[in-house]
Design a protein around this motif. Structure first.
Motif, PDB file in Angstrom:
ATOM      1  N   TYR A 181     -11.804  25.562   0.625  1.00 38.52           N
ATOM      2  CA  TYR A 181     -12.719  25.289   1.737  1.00 38.52           C
ATOM      3  C   TYR A 181     -12.422  23.899   2.272  1.00 38.52           C
ATOM      4  O   TYR A 181     -12.217  22.959   1.492  1.00 38.52           O
ATOM      5  N   GLU A 182     -12.433  23.764   3.570  1.00 39.12           N
ATOM      6  CA  GLU A 182     -12.374  22.431   4.166  1.00 39.12           C
ATOM      7  C   GLU A 182     -13.776  21.849   4.097  1.00 39.12           C
ATOM      8  O   GLU A 182     -14.753  22.498   4.494  1.00 39.12           O
TER       9      GLU A 182
ATOM     10  N   MET B 122     -10.692  16.701   3.509  1.00 37.87           N
ATOM     11  CA  MET B 122     -10.880  17.003   2.098  1.00 37.87           C
ATOM     12  C   MET B 122     -10.992  18.509   1.917  1.00 37.87           C
ATOM     13  O   MET B 122     -11.471  19.213   2.798  1.00 37.87           O
ATOM     14  N   ILE B 123     -10.596  18.942   0.750  1.00 34.34           N
ATOM     15  CA  ILE B 123     -10.571  20.359   0.400  1.00 34.34           C
ATOM     16  C   ILE B 123     -11.376  20.567  -0.881  1.00 34.34           C
ATOM     17  O   ILE B 123     -11.289  19.769  -1.813  1.00 34.34           O
TER      18      ILE B 123
ATOM     19  N   ALA C  84     -13.300  21.843  -7.537  1.00 31.59           N
ATOM     20  CA  ALA C  84     -12.700  20.509  -7.501  1.00 31.59           C
ATOM     21  C   ALA C  84     -12.591  20.053  -6.058  1.00 31.59           C
ATOM     22  O   ALA C  84     -12.462  20.868  -5.135  1.00 31.59           O
ATOM     23  N   LEU C  85     -12.652  18.766  -5.885  1.00 29.56           N
ATOM     24  CA  LEU C  85     -12.517  18.152  -4.569  1.00 29.56           C
ATOM     25  C   LEU C  85     -11.152  17.481  -4.506  1.00 29.56           C
ATOM     26  O   LEU C  85     -10.779  16.727  -5.430  1.00 29.56           O
ATOM     27  N   TRP C  86     -10.410  17.787  -3.432  1.00 30.67           N
ATOM     28  CA  TRP C  86      -9.030  17.312  -3.279  1.00 30.67           C
ATOM     29  C   TRP C  86      -8.885  16.579  -1.952  1.00 30.67           C
ATOM     30  O   TRP C  86      -9.532  16.937  -0.969  1.00 30.67           O
ATOM     31  N   ALA C  87      -8.009  15.612  -1.931  1.00 34.20           N
ATOM     32  CA  ALA C  87      -7.745  14.864  -0.700  1.00 34.20           C
ATOM     33  C   ALA C  87      -7.096  15.753   0.361  1.00 34.20           C
ATOM     34  O   ALA C  87      -7.323  15.566   1.560  1.00 34.20           O
TER      35      ALA C  87
END
Length: 112
Positions: free
Chosen positions: A97-98, A1-2, A56-59
Motif C-alpha cells: 500500500y502507498e 512510503m510503502i 512493515a513500513l518502507w521508504a
C-alpha cells in the motif's frame, strides 16, 4: 512510503508459536537492518489467533524488494511451514500500500 502486509494462517493453537518464531529468528530486527525499513509489526488476531499479520513500513518499493531478496528470507519461509495451516491460503500474497498519510508520536514504543 510503502506499507507491506503479509497475512499468515497458523495451525490451530499455533499462533503464539508463530509469533515466537519471528522473535527467535529476529525477523523484525533483520528487516529493520535492511536499508529503507522504517518499522515492523507482528500482530496476532484477537480473540483466537486465527491470523498473524506482519506489516512493515518502507521508504520505497525498492527498499521492500531489497528485503525480499535478502539472505535468510527463503530459509525463514521454509522453517515457518510446520507452524502454518495446511492448504492454500496459509500464506496470502503480500500486499503493498502507498501510505497517503501517516501520523505518529515520536519516540513512542509499544510492545507486549
Amino acid at each position: 512510503m510503502i506499507r507491506s502486509v503479509l497475512s499468515l494462517r497458523p495451525k490451530p493453537g499455533q499462533s503464539q508459536d508463530l509469533v515466537r518464531f519471528f522473535e527467535s529468528r529476529k525477523i523484525p530486527e533483520r528487516a529493520l537492518a535492511s536499508p529503507g525499513c522504517l518499522g515492523v509489526e507482528v500482530q496476532n488476531l484477537l480473540p483466537d489467533g486465527a491470523e498473524v499479520l506482519v506489516t512493515a513500513l518502507w521508504a520505497s518499493v525498492e527498499s521492500y524488494q531489497t528485503w525480499l531478496e535478502s539472505a535468510g528470507r527463503h530459509e525463514d519461509g521454509v522453517q515457518m511451514q510446520p507452524l502454518l495451516a495446511e492448504g492454500n491460503g496459509a500464506v496470502a500474497p503480500a500486499r503493498l500500500y502507498e501510505v497517503a498519510r501517516l501520523a505518529t508520536h515520536q519516540n513512542t514504543s509499544v510492545s507486549r
